[in-house]
Structures are given as structure tokens and as C-alpha cells.
Motif scaffolding. Structure first.
Motif, PDB file in Angstrom:
ATOM      1  N   GLY A   1       0.807  -1.216   0.000  1.00 39.01           N
ATOM      2  CA  GLY A   1       0.000   0.000   0.000  1.00 39.01           C
ATOM      3  C   GLY A   1       0.835   1.259   0.000  1.00 39.01           C
ATOM      4  N   GLN A   2       2.044   1.167  -0.549  1.00 32.82           N
ATOM      5  CA  GLN A   2       2.939   2.314  -0.566  1.00 32.82           C
ATOM      6  C   GLN A   2       3.193   2.794  -1.991  1.00 32.82           C
ATOM      7  N   VAL A   3       3.535   4.073  -2.075  1.00 32.60           N
ATOM      8  CA  VAL A   3       3.911   4.681  -3.343  1.00 32.60           C
ATOM      9  C   VAL A   3       5.285   5.300  -3.143  1.00 32.60           C
ATOM     10  N   ARG A   4       6.154   5.074  -4.142  1.00 32.56           N
ATOM     11  CA  ARG A   4       7.510   5.618  -4.065  1.00 32.56           C
ATOM     12  C   ARG A   4       7.822   6.402  -5.332  1.00 32.56           C
ATOM     13  N   ARG A   5       8.634   7.416  -5.146  1.00 37.59           N
ATOM     14  CA  ARG A   5       9.238   8.146  -6.266  1.00 37.59           C
ATOM     15  C   ARG A   5      10.733   8.035  -6.009  1.00 37.59           C
ATOM     16  N   GLY A   6      11.394   7.199  -6.797  1.00 34.46           N
ATOM     17  CA  GLY A   6      12.807   6.934  -6.543  1.00 34.46           C
ATOM     18  C   GLY A   6      12.961   6.271  -5.188  1.00 34.46           C
ATOM     19  N   ASP A   7      13.803   6.833  -4.335  1.00 34.63           N
ATOM     20  CA  ASP A   7      14.009   6.294  -2.988  1.00 34.63           C
ATOM     21  C   ASP A   7      13.059   6.902  -1.967  1.00 34.63           C
ATOM     22  N   GLU A   8      12.272   7.877  -2.395  1.00 33.95           N
ATOM     23  CA  GLU A   8      11.373   8.578  -1.478  1.00 33.95           C
ATOM     24  C   GLU A   8      10.020   7.878  -1.406  1.00 33.95           C
ATOM     25  N   SER A   9       9.577   7.596  -0.193  1.00 34.72           N
ATOM     26  CA  SER A   9       8.256   7.024   0.023  1.00 34.72           C
ATOM     27  C   SER A   9       7.269   8.170   0.207  1.00 34.72           C
TER      28      SER A   9
END
Length: 96
Positions: free
Chosen positions: A11-19
Motif C-alpha cells: 500500500g505504498q507509493v515511491r518516487r525513486g528512494d522517497e516514500s
């Protein structure tokens, strides 16, 4: 989705290493848009799929609020969205 990664297992969304910290409703909304990527979805369709009840005028306005909040979290420039696009007279679609 472009540089976003949705992980349905966590249930997570990431952009690169950033959650990105999305609420459960925001995650369901983004997931629904992702499953129908490129397709114009009405606010009524979104209400039924994400909230699970028949839409009315107030619930359709709620979609607008949630879209705005989601854009603030996932768009690089929420004032000029490139991921969640408004489809005039219909609703929203997720860019391809």
C-alpha cells in the motif's frame, strides 16, 4: 506510472528512494486510476469504485477534493499536473 511506483502488497507509493505518504483512500484512488490508465473516468465511476457506494452531488465533490490532495502529494507541480489530468465535462484520467 512515469517515475512513481505503486506497491499494492504494501500500500505504498515511491518516487525513486522517497516514500510518499498517502492515506488509504488516496492509495485506492491512485490505484483505481492506474488500473484504468489513459481512460477518462467520471466522478461517479470513481465514487463507486473507491468509496463503494452510489454517487450523489456531494460525493462527486469529494472526488475533486481528494484529487487535489493527491496531486499535491504526487505531482512535481500540482498547479500544472502531468499525471492526473482533468477531462472537462467527464472527470479525470491518469496520463499514459
Amino acid at each position: 506510472i512515469q517515475d512513481l511506483v505503486l506497491d499494492s502488497a504494501t500500500g505504498q507509493v515511491r518516487r525513486g528512494d522517497e516514500s510518499l505518504n498517502l492515506t488509504p483512500t488516496e492509495f485506492r484512488l491512485l490505484s483505481y486510476l492506474a488500473r484504468h490508465r489513459g481512460q477518462a473516468l467520471s466522478r461517479a465511476q470513481i465514487v463507486e469504485a473507491v468509496w463503494g457506494f452510489a454517487p450523489d452531488i456531494e460525493s462527486e465533490k469529494t472526488v475533486n477534493v481528494h484529487i487535489r490532495r493527491l496531486r499535491e502529494k504526487i505531482e512535481l507541480n500540482p498547479e500544472r499536473p502531468v499525471l492526473i489530468l482533468t477531462v472537462p465535462g467527464i472527470g479525470y484520467r491518469l496520463a499514459k
